[in-house]
Design a protein around this motif. Sequence first.
Motif, PDB file in Angstrom:
ATOM      1  N   LYS A 167       1.789   1.237   9.331  1.00 25.89           N
ATOM      2  CA  LYS A 167       1.784   2.300  10.427  1.00 25.89           C
ATOM      3  C   LYS A 167       3.108   3.082  10.264  1.00 25.89           C
ATOM      4  O   LYS A 167       3.595   3.447  10.953  1.00 25.89           O
ATOM      5  CB  LYS A 167       1.910   1.556  11.571  1.00 25.89           C
ATOM      6  N   GLY A 168       3.249   3.456   8.855  1.00 21.38           N
ATOM      7  CA  GLY A 168       4.329   4.442   8.503  1.00 21.38           C
ATOM      8  C   GLY A 168       5.630   3.615   8.657  1.00 21.38           C
ATOM      9  O   GLY A 168       6.639   4.308   8.198  1.00 21.38           O
ATOM     10  N   GLU A 169       5.909   2.579   8.873  1.00 17.73           N
ATOM     11  CA  GLU A 169       7.184   1.726   8.751  1.00 17.73           C
ATOM     12  C   GLU A 169       7.655   1.326   7.570  1.00 17.73           C
ATOM     13  O   GLU A 169       9.032   1.041   7.479  1.00 17.73           O
ATOM     14  CB  GLU A 169       7.091   0.455  10.021  1.00 17.73           C
ATOM     15  N   ALA A 217       2.265   8.517   2.903  1.00 16.21           N
ATOM     16  CA  ALA A 217       2.740   7.264   3.350  1.00 16.21           C
ATOM     17  C   ALA A 217       3.086   7.041   4.775  1.00 16.21           C
ATOM     18  O   ALA A 217       3.061   5.943   5.283  1.00 16.21           O
ATOM     19  CB  ALA A 217       4.117   7.256   2.454  1.00 16.21           C
ATOM     20  N   GLN A 218       3.522   8.098   5.395  1.00 13.86           N
ATOM     21  CA  GLN A 218       3.774   7.806   6.971  1.00 13.86           C
ATOM     22  C   GLN A 218       2.294   7.734   7.656  1.00 13.86           C
ATOM     23  O   GLN A 218       2.570   7.235   8.639  1.00 13.86           O
ATOM     24  CB  GLN A 218       4.506   8.988   7.317  1.00 13.86           C
ATOM     25  N   ALA A 226       0.795  -1.134   0.050  1.00 19.23           N
ATOM     26  CA  ALA A 226      -0.017   0.129   0.009  1.00 19.23           C
ATOM     27  C   ALA A 226       0.741   1.110   0.038  1.00 19.23           C
ATOM     28  O   ALA A 226       0.345   2.243  -0.556  1.00 19.23           O
ATOM     29  CB  ALA A 226      -0.755  -0.030   1.101  1.00 19.23           C
ATOM     30  N   ARG A 227       2.040   1.307   0.732  1.00 15.45           N
ATOM     31  CA  ARG A 227       2.803   2.406   0.712  1.00 15.45           C
ATOM     32  C   ARG A 227       3.466   2.444  -0.519  1.00 15.45           C
ATOM     33  O   ARG A 227       3.968   3.676  -0.898  1.00 15.45           O
ATOM     34  CB  ARG A 227       3.967   2.217   2.085  1.00 15.45           C
ATOM     35  N   ALA A 228       3.806   1.545  -1.052  1.00 11.13           N
ATOM     36  CA  ALA A 228       4.673   1.691  -2.372  1.00 11.13           C
ATOM     37  C   ALA A 228       4.076   2.364  -3.372  1.00 11.13           C
ATOM     38  O   ALA A 228       4.648   3.084  -4.420  1.00 11.13           O
ATOM     39  CB  ALA A 228       5.010   0.191  -2.959  1.00 11.13           C
TER      40      ALA A 228
END
Length: 78
Positions: A26-28, A19-20, A9-11
């Motif tokens: 959880k932003g990691e 993204a954070q 999801a963050r990518a």
Amino acid sequence: MTAHNACPARATRTDQRAAQACTTCKGEGRVIREQRTCKVRIPAGIRDGQKVRIRELGGPGKHGGAPGDLYVTVHITE
């Protein structure tokens, strides 16, 4: 022991602030793929940052053989 993968999801997010705030990781930036707990004895006299070999708790051998040795770095906190 925990194995991680990159957060899918963050990518896809280009905004750093968004993204954070990712709820998946959880932003990691990584999510847990596999997790297991083992009880081991650490010998007395280990110093912070020292490497320890734990026999037969590593991953399976290269061609599906018996598990190998696991090498860990000890971090001592008080």
